[in-house]
Design a protein around this motif. Sequence first.
Motif, mmCIF file in Angstrom:
data_model
loop_
_atom_site.group_PDB
_atom_site.id
_atom_site.type_symbol
_atom_site.label_atom_id
_atom_site.label_comp_id
_atom_site.label_asym_id
_atom_site.label_seq_id
_atom_site.Cartn_x
_atom_site.Cartn_y
_atom_site.Cartn_z
ATOM 1 N N GLN A 206 -27.231 26.348 -5.164
ATOM 2 C CA GLN A 206 -27.111 24.984 -5.424
ATOM 3 C C GLN A 206 -28.586 24.344 -5.072
ATOM 4 O OE1 GLN A 206 -23.974 22.838 -3.242
ATOM 5 N NE2 GLN A 206 -22.404 24.227 -4.123
ATOM 6 N N LYS A 207 -29.178 23.370 -5.769
ATOM 7 C CA LYS A 207 -30.348 22.767 -5.475
ATOM 8 C C LYS A 207 -30.588 22.034 -4.273
ATOM 9 C CE LYS A 207 -31.364 22.073 -10.636
ATOM 10 N NZ LYS A 207 -31.729 21.152 -11.725
ATOM 11 N N LYS A 208 -29.512 21.496 -3.760
ATOM 12 C CA LYS A 208 -29.661 20.601 -2.442
ATOM 13 C C LYS A 208 -29.289 21.479 -1.415
ATOM 14 C CE LYS A 208 -29.214 16.177 -4.565
ATOM 15 N NZ LYS A 208 -28.451 14.950 -4.559
ATOM 16 N N LYS A 209 -28.653 22.611 -1.643
ATOM 17 C CA LYS A 209 -28.308 23.184 -0.394
ATOM 18 C C LYS A 209 -28.266 24.924 -1.032
ATOM 19 C CE LYS A 209 -24.854 20.170 1.680
ATOM 20 N NZ LYS A 209 -23.419 20.088 1.988
ATOM 21 N N PRO A 210 -29.401 25.579 -0.972
ATOM 22 C CA PRO A 210 -29.620 26.863 -1.494
ATOM 23 C C PRO A 210 -28.758 27.957 -0.872
ATOM 24 C CG PRO A 210 -31.711 26.061 -0.339
ATOM 25 C CD PRO A 210 -30.505 24.766 -0.340
ATOM 26 N N HIS B 225 -25.823 27.584 -0.319
ATOM 27 C CA HIS B 225 -24.675 27.496 -0.949
ATOM 28 C C HIS B 225 -24.609 28.070 -2.552
ATOM 29 C CE1 HIS B 225 -22.440 24.598 2.135
ATOM 30 N NE2 HIS B 225 -23.160 25.478 2.796
#
Length: 294
Positions: free
Chosen positions: A229-233, A235
């Motif tokens: 995920q972009k905001k939580k790499p 995740h």
Amino acid sequence: MTMRHLDGVCAIEKLRKSYAEFERKVSRAFDSCEVSEKGRLDFQAIIGKDYAREKIFRSDLRAGLKAGTIFVSLMSKMFGRSVERAARGKQGTYFALSTFINSDWNCSDRTAAINIQSIRNKVSKSIRDAGLNGIAVIEVQALTNYPEQGKGKTLMANVHALVWARSPIDHAAWERAVAQSSAWRADFGCPPLVVQGLLEDSLEDRSNIERVAGYLMKAPHDAKFRKPQKKKPEHFMFQPTQKGYSNRLALRILECLAYLPLFEMVFGVGPEGICWCNKWRRQLRCVSADGRWR
């Protein structure tokens, strides 16, 4: 042709395409191998072509497609009854699609083994604890980019369930309860449960319920790609893909499905869920006895 009939045709056509694509992949992989005539006949039996085994397994693609069309029809019928019930002034019915994943359900494509009874028990308890009825389907898909570095691929068993209740379903509370439970563990920073409410349909337009029913019963015609995920790499999210989903990998999934009984891969939860699942089983047995999908 009425709009109502078009909705059903669309859902079943998508279902049919998923089985056709999966059969193409596994057949191409099998044709690339040197096998005896007995081996060829055994393969035809596994996918339900020409002749089939006495017990119906999830690898029987002819049976799976027929099971899916029956399932779409029954879920549409169930939804229609709920709309009619509301029209008579009784409590309406709220539907949702829930997706479960759990790290313990994953295995390597090199040692493919799925414990479906353990999966059934865990999912059934979660649906019951939430006070819902439901019909759930176990699915096996390949994760194409894990573990990488020549260590094979991961086969992920997950469960999609159509759930319903007479009062609004608190999606967030249910997701939170499962996420906080020590009994559930999902790798890659993904939530073990995701719940999506279904848009309202009508007696004339049942496209949403039929689309979901077809989705539950589809063949593993594609795989999943693990993407940060972009905001939580740290995740990840899973995206459908054909990249890395080789014909040989599809054949490995078929081998896994060849040991999983079809009737055990679909199960009901709660009095209503069990009732509708039993209707599905009875209709499929009748069709099987008549040989109408052969």
